[in-house]
Design an enzyme around this catalytic site. Structure first.
Site: not given
Length: 651
Positions: A337, A366, A384, A386, A388, A472, A518
């Protein structure tokens, strides 16, 4: 007298000091036998705790998740009591209920526990159950708690007590066992009818690799033996479906100690499976107006300080990468993000440009502790799906609901027919965990709740489960054998646009902040593939499977014809392998059945003479001989029907 309000809004007046168990007994003796705990004004209580004020009351049974958790929490104490009797020098860490059962972290000194010790622990637990020991709760001062556990030389407990606030400390006692614990617990242990110790593992005290490694003992219990038998059958089936086992059999992925723990290597078949999933989602995203972007695997440290990720996760991330230039530091990307916020800032934006939907299959890193790594479900590097969405506040709810539609399409296409939704909100009693104003949080939380209401999607609300920057909506799917997995998430964020000073020019010609959504329908490719493997037992849909057809020549002299068949099918974009090993045809069939290949084409003299193939379908056996072109037409039609069915949902 005090007033009790039940879930159906009916009320009853009772004497002050009455317990929830006494209320259950007054309603029905059977209910009193089945009830495990009480929910008082939203908080879980012991059934035997006196009620002294007007309250709302819900009586919790095994079917209620919190009732089950109370049952397993008490079972953890029962196991600890049994361990104390078997190993008097034992010291105790923590022993919570978990999703399926419970565990207790213990320090056994020089004693090494093995699977061979499980029956004696189970037998001791069963013996203690027959004594129907009452589980008693007691409020104590910090000083008294410290003295009690110091006298017992329980160093792990005294460390925990030292960090607690005086006036909020409770202990629970059953038989000769006493534990520091918030509770709640069962009134006594008599309803624990079936016990199983399920495993042992090492666990560092408080998750710190620099502290002592304790022994973590796992167990599960049930109120009926039949339930345990069913659970053990489920475990056996789960072991057969283990994605690590099937992933190895199907040659999908691997790990290498030289590459590093928790860093998966995608093998050709696994890469093909993953790319098909990515292509599937890209087509849906294109239909819904997303633009594909790509960002680096690293970012300047300041980027994550601005986003807040460094403050929240910096200690648990990989250490900064320092360059030869003085003061220059980079981090392996923990989230996509912040990079996407910078993409938004590359051009001035107008209200007419919004919503801006950008998507990336972005790999992030991570640092998970080695003891927590597990196949593809818990890794240190993962990708991910992902995206946005930057939108105006008036567009927020509509955009949120469109993302919900994408998730529904994916679940339906991959036959995740059973799922639950959870709205994860901020913990109102611990706002320090989060960034942003109360106003922003309230607007974001309200938008999610209203979006679910308008979609008529039942959703459970969980306090304290929000991301640090926003609330979320999470989706929990049930796989083919009933296990719950968290897949798919949508988050509303007013805070990152503020921190990155994102703007758009409104219709009023003034500057405004966009809202950020997100979303990751798969969650991560690694975890999603792991769940998909276990859900399907490796038998993927035909359109998705890496190898759709295996051609099996019955002898070496038919190898050339087998490759001719494969070439014709490949020209039609059908993925094919040829098993030309010098093995008997029966062995080839068995091996390719184990590889879960949907179609096997057996070729020999007759097939070569007639330009045919003998078709065998996974799980259905022989289907007879047909022309190669006819088979190609049939399989393409089968794939097209699946894809067209999906496309109808996209519109």
């Amino acid at each position: 007298m005090i007033k009790i309000t039940f879930p159906d809004n009916s009320t009853r007046e009772i004497k002050k000091g009455t317990t929830a168990l006494q209320i259950a007994e007054s309603i029905s003796p059977r209910l009193a036998q089945d009830v495990l705990a009480a929910e008082i004004n939203g908080e879980i209580w012991d059934l035997t705790r006196p009620i002294n004020n007007d309250v709302t009351l819900r009586l919790l049974k095994w079917e209620d998740e919190t009732g089950k958790q109370t049952f397993w929490h008490s079972s953890a104490h029962l196991m600890a009591e049994a361990l104390q009797e078997l190993y008097p020098e034992i010291k105790f860490g923590i022993g919570p209920a978990i999703e399926n059962g419970f565990y207790y972290d213990v320090d056994l000194g020089d004693i090494t526990l093995t699977d061979a010790d499980f029956p004696s622990i189970e037998a001791k637990m069963a013996e203690l159950v027959t004594q129907k020991e009452e589980i008693k709760r007691l409020d104590v001062s910090k000083a008294d708690a410290m003295t009690l556990f110091e006298n017992r030389r329980e160093t792990y407990k005294t460390e925990l007590i030292s960090e607690l606030e005086d006036g909020h400390i409770t202990i629970y006692t059953q038989g000769h066992f006493t534990d520091l614990c918030r509770g709640p617990h069962l009134p006594n242990t008599s309803c624990i009818k079936a016990v199983k110790i399920t495993g042992i593992a090492g666990a560092y005290w408080r998750g710190d690799e620099k502290r002592k490694q304790l022994t973590r003992i796992y167990g599960i219990t049930f109120p009926k033996k039949k339930m345990l038998d069913e659970h053990l059958a489920l475990i056996e089936e789960a072991q057969k479906r283990d994605h690590r086992k099937i992933g190895k059999e199907l040659e999908l992925f691997a790990f290498s100690s030289n590459v590093g723990a928790g860093l998966p290597l995608w093998l050709p078949r696994g890469a093909q499976l993953r790319l098909k999933l990515e292509d599937f989602l890209k087509k849906i995203q294109k239909k819904h107006g997303y633009q594909q972007v790509m960002t680096p695997h690293i970012g300047g440290k300041q980027l994550y300080i601005t986003s807040g990720h460094y403050e929240k996760y910096g200690k648990d991330s990989f250490q900064p990468i320092r360059t030869p230039q003085e003061g220059e530091e980079f981090l392996l990307k923990p989230m996509n993000c912040p990079h996407h916020c910078e993409i938004y800032k590359t051009f001035p934006r107008s209200y007419k440009d919004l919503p801006l939907r950008i998507a990336e299959f972005g790999t992030v890193y991570r640092y998970e502790q080695s003891g927590e790594l597990h196949g593809l479900t818990r890794v240190r590097g993962f990708t991910q799906d992902d995206a946005h969405i930057f939108c105006r506040p008036d567009q927020l709810k509509d955009e949120f609901q469109k993302v919900m539609d994408i998730i529904f399409i994916i679940f339906k296409a991959l036959k995740f027919d059973k799922f639950e939704a959870q709205i994860s909100l901020r913990d109102p009693g611990n706002k320090e965990k989060y960034i942003g104003s109360d106003e922003s949080w309230n607007k974001a939380e309200r938008a999610i709740i209203e979006a679910c209401e308008e979609k008529k999607l039942p959703a459970k609300i969980e306090l304290g489960e929000a991301a640090f920057y926003g609330p979320k909506l999470d989706f929990m799917v049930k796989d083919a054998i009933g296990r719950r997995w968290q897949l798919g998430t949508i988050q509303v964020d007013y805070n990152l646009p503020e921190r990155f000073e994102l703007e758009y020019t409104g219709e009023d010609n003034r500057k405004h902040r966009p809202v950020m959504i997100h979303r990751a329908p798969f969650g991560s490719m690694e975890r999603f593939v792991a769940v998909l493997i276990e859900h399907t037992s490796g038998k993927f849909p035909l359109w998705l499977t890496p190898d759709q057809v295996a051609v099996l020549p019955i002898g070496e002299r038919f190898n050339n014809y087998a490759y001719k068949v494969a070439h014709k099918l490949e020209k039609n974009d059908i993925s094919v392998i040829v098993d030309d090993r010098n093995e008997k045809i029966g062995r080839k069939i068995r091996d390719n059945e184990l590889k879960r290949i949907p179609y096997m084409l057996i070729v020999g003299e007759k097939e070569m003479e007639n330009d045919e193939v003998s078709v065998r379908k996974q799980g259905e056996g022989d289907k007879g001989s047909i022309k190669i072109t006819t088979f190609a037409t049939q399989i393409l039609k089968e794939i097209d029907e699946m894809i067209n069915k999906q496309k109808k949902q996209w519109n």
